[in-house]
Design a protein around this motif. Structure first.
Motif, short mmCIF file in Angstrom:
data_model
loop_
_atom_site.label_atom_id
_atom_site.label_comp_id
_atom_site.label_asym_id
_atom_site.label_seq_id
_atom_site.Cartn_x
_atom_site.Cartn_y
_atom_site.Cartn_z
N UNK A 30 -42.84 62.77 10.02
CA UNK A 30 -42.00 62.12 9.16
C UNK A 30 -42.67 61.84 7.67
N UNK A 31 -43.64 62.57 7.49
CA UNK A 31 -44.20 62.44 6.04
C UNK A 31 -43.14 62.81 5.09
N UNK A 32 -42.51 64.15 5.17
CA UNK A 32 -41.52 64.56 4.14
C UNK A 32 -40.54 63.45 3.79
N UNK A 33 -40.03 62.81 4.99
CA UNK A 33 -38.91 61.71 4.75
C UNK A 33 -39.70 60.64 4.08
N UNK A 34 -40.90 60.23 4.36
CA UNK A 34 -41.52 59.16 4.13
C UNK A 34 -41.67 59.33 2.47
N UNK A 35 -42.13 60.56 2.06
CA UNK A 35 -42.31 60.78 0.68
C UNK A 35 -41.01 60.77 -0.11
N UNK A 36 -40.12 61.23 0.30
CA UNK A 36 -38.70 61.01 -0.14
C UNK A 36 -38.35 59.58 -0.44
N UNK A 92 -65.33 50.32 -6.30
CA UNK A 92 -63.87 50.07 -5.74
C UNK A 92 -63.17 50.16 -7.09
N UNK A 93 -61.89 50.93 -7.02
CA UNK A 93 -60.99 51.17 -7.92
C UNK A 93 -59.45 50.51 -7.36
N UNK A 94 -58.89 49.88 -8.15
CA UNK A 94 -57.46 49.41 -7.47
C UNK A 94 -56.45 49.93 -8.69
N UNK A 95 -55.63 50.60 -8.26
CA UNK A 95 -54.54 51.26 -9.11
C UNK A 95 -53.28 51.44 -8.78
N UNK A 96 -52.09 51.69 -9.50
CA UNK A 96 -50.97 51.90 -8.84
C UNK A 96 -50.84 53.40 -8.38
N UNK A 97 -50.34 53.55 -7.17
CA UNK A 97 -50.43 54.98 -6.40
C UNK A 97 -49.54 55.80 -7.16
N UNK A 98 -49.84 57.10 -7.15
CA UNK A 98 -48.98 58.23 -7.46
C UNK A 98 -48.33 59.38 -6.29
N UNK A 99 -47.57 60.24 -6.68
CA UNK A 99 -47.34 61.10 -5.71
C UNK A 99 -48.30 61.68 -4.92
N UNK A 100 -49.40 61.94 -5.46
CA UNK A 100 -50.80 62.63 -4.83
C UNK A 100 -51.01 61.56 -3.70
N UNK A 101 -50.71 60.08 -3.73
CA UNK A 101 -51.26 59.24 -2.62
C UNK A 101 -50.43 59.15 -1.64
N UNK A 102 -49.09 59.83 -1.56
CA UNK A 102 -48.26 59.58 -0.59
C UNK A 102 -48.85 59.74 0.99
N UNK A 103 -49.52 60.80 1.11
CA UNK A 103 -49.87 61.06 2.32
C UNK A 103 -50.96 59.65 2.88
N UNK A 104 -51.82 59.35 1.91
CA UNK A 104 -52.71 58.08 2.26
C UNK A 104 -51.89 56.78 2.59
N UNK A 105 -50.91 56.91 1.83
CA UNK A 105 -50.15 55.62 2.03
C UNK A 105 -49.29 55.73 3.18
N UNK A 106 -48.89 56.75 3.56
CA UNK A 106 -48.24 57.09 4.99
C UNK A 106 -49.15 56.81 6.13
N UNK A 107 -50.32 57.32 5.90
CA UNK A 107 -51.39 57.29 7.08
C UNK A 107 -51.49 55.57 7.36
N UNK A 108 -51.93 54.95 6.34
CA UNK A 108 -51.90 53.54 6.40
C UNK A 108 -50.96 52.68 7.23
N UNK A 109 -49.60 53.32 7.09
CA UNK A 109 -48.38 52.52 7.56
C UNK A 109 -48.21 52.94 9.07
N UNK A 110 -49.01 54.14 9.25
CA UNK A 110 -48.84 54.61 10.66
C UNK A 110 -47.66 55.52 10.87
N UNK A 111 -47.30 56.07 9.61
CA UNK A 111 -46.14 57.19 9.67
C UNK A 111 -46.61 58.26 10.38
#
Length: 140
Positions: free
Chosen positions: A24-30, A1-20
């Protein structure tokens, strides 16, 4: 397992985990891009797959005579995919967030926890604090 600060490439995964929802992905990325200076997302990966995330809000209190730098943190939106729970991933995310808080010399870190997660935060170094008060608006 690796834990790191997320980058722009992780936005879709972050959104999925939040149930976005996908529409609404583009607005979330913004939103993520607009808050890059105050909201630090961390991700946990297993074999390149994001299995968990947690956010550290870094905010400032009004300066005082004793210190002009009075930054503090707030843990937000800790999520671990159900099939990866109870494997230390949440604890690893918290360790990374608290290490970042130390690096940034934050005064303290708070968390607003649901009842089921209180024991998790207590195990990870948080404690109940008698001076923290909460106001919520009355329901309409």
């Amino acid at each position: 397992m690796i834990v790191r600060i997320a980058g722009a490439a992780d936005v879709a995964a972050l959104a999925e985990l939040r149930g976005i929802e996908p529409d609404k992905l583009a607005a979330y990325a913004d939103w993520v891009a607009a808050h890059v200076g105050t909201h630090l997302p961390f991700v946990a990966e297993v074999d390149g797959y994001v299995v968990g995330s947690a956010w550290l809000l870094v905010a400032e209190r009004v300066p005082g005579n004793e210190s002009l730098d009075r930054r503090y943190g707030d843990v937000q939106s800790v999520m671990v995919r159900e099939e990866y729970r109870n494997q230390g991933i949440g604890a690893a995310l918290m360790a990374a967030i608290l290490a970042e808080a130390r690096t940034r010399d934050l005064l303290h870190v708070t968390v607003h926890s649901g009842r089921r997660a209180v024991d998790f935060y207590l195990r990870n170094g948080f404690s109940h604090h008698r001076q923290l008060l909460l106001w919520e608006p009355a329901a309409p």
